[in-house]
Design a protein around this motif. Structure first.
Motif, short mmCIF file in Angstrom:
data_model
loop_
_atom_site.label_atom_id
_atom_site.label_comp_id
_atom_site.label_asym_id
_atom_site.label_seq_id
_atom_site.Cartn_x
_atom_site.Cartn_y
_atom_site.Cartn_z
N LEU A 43 0.91 -1.20 0.05
CA LEU A 43 0.11 0.17 0.11
C LEU A 43 0.89 1.07 -0.02
O LEU A 43 0.48 2.31 -0.78
N GLN A 44 2.08 1.32 0.67
CA GLN A 44 2.76 2.35 0.68
C GLN A 44 3.64 2.56 -0.64
O GLN A 44 3.66 3.69 -1.10
N ASP A 46 2.08 1.48 -3.56
CA ASP A 46 1.07 2.22 -4.09
C ASP A 46 0.85 3.99 -4.32
O ASP A 46 0.61 4.48 -5.01
N LYS A 47 0.84 4.08 -2.80
CA LYS A 47 0.81 5.58 -2.44
C LYS A 47 1.96 6.21 -3.12
O LYS A 47 1.50 7.51 -3.87
N MET A 50 1.28 6.66 -6.76
CA MET A 50 -0.22 7.48 -7.00
C MET A 50 0.41 8.86 -6.86
O MET A 50 -0.11 9.86 -7.88
N GLN A 51 1.05 9.28 -5.97
CA GLN A 51 1.66 10.67 -5.68
C GLN A 51 2.45 11.03 -6.84
O GLN A 51 2.20 12.22 -7.38
#
Length: 121
Positions: A43-44, A46-47, A50-51
């Protein structure tokens, strides 16, 4: 070793996993912790991706707006507003001549005579 009635009542109220050996419980919790840590890492990542994508898209939007609305946007040729602008000639418009003008030959009107006959008594 004997279990008293009070201890039996307490054991019946405690969840079953407390009865399991402590080593198995610790191993299971460590497995769950490792699984959750792996999910957190994904998840990190992916974050971060995405950022980076959001930052890239915002930069593209800013560039597009500056090209469209910036100082040089007035000088850049654009599409025509309507069809009359597309067919517009490059010659300057002719100004109308002042005074009486004659009709062109192909527009000449036929001459019609009206005769008035008066009755004589």
């Amino acid at each position: 070793m004997t279990i008293t009635n009070t201890a039996k009542c307490i054991l019946n109220q405690v969840p079953i996993f407390v009865h399991a050996p402590v080593n198995i419980l610790i191993t299971e919790l460590q497995n769950q912790l490792a699984l959750m840590q792996a999910k957190l890492d994904v998840l990190q990542e992916d974050k971060v991706e995405m950022q980076a994508r959001i930052d890239h898209l915002l930069a593209e939007l800013k560039l597009s707006k500056s090209q469209k609305y910036g100082k040089k946007s007035e000088k850049a040729p654009r599409g025509t507003f309507n069809e009359t602008e597309q067919h517009k000639s490059t010659e300057p418009p002719k100004h109308h001549k002042k005074g009486k003008q004659t009709l062109a030959a192909h527009l000449a009107l036929p001459l019609i005579w009206h005769i008035q006959v008066s009755a004589v008594h």
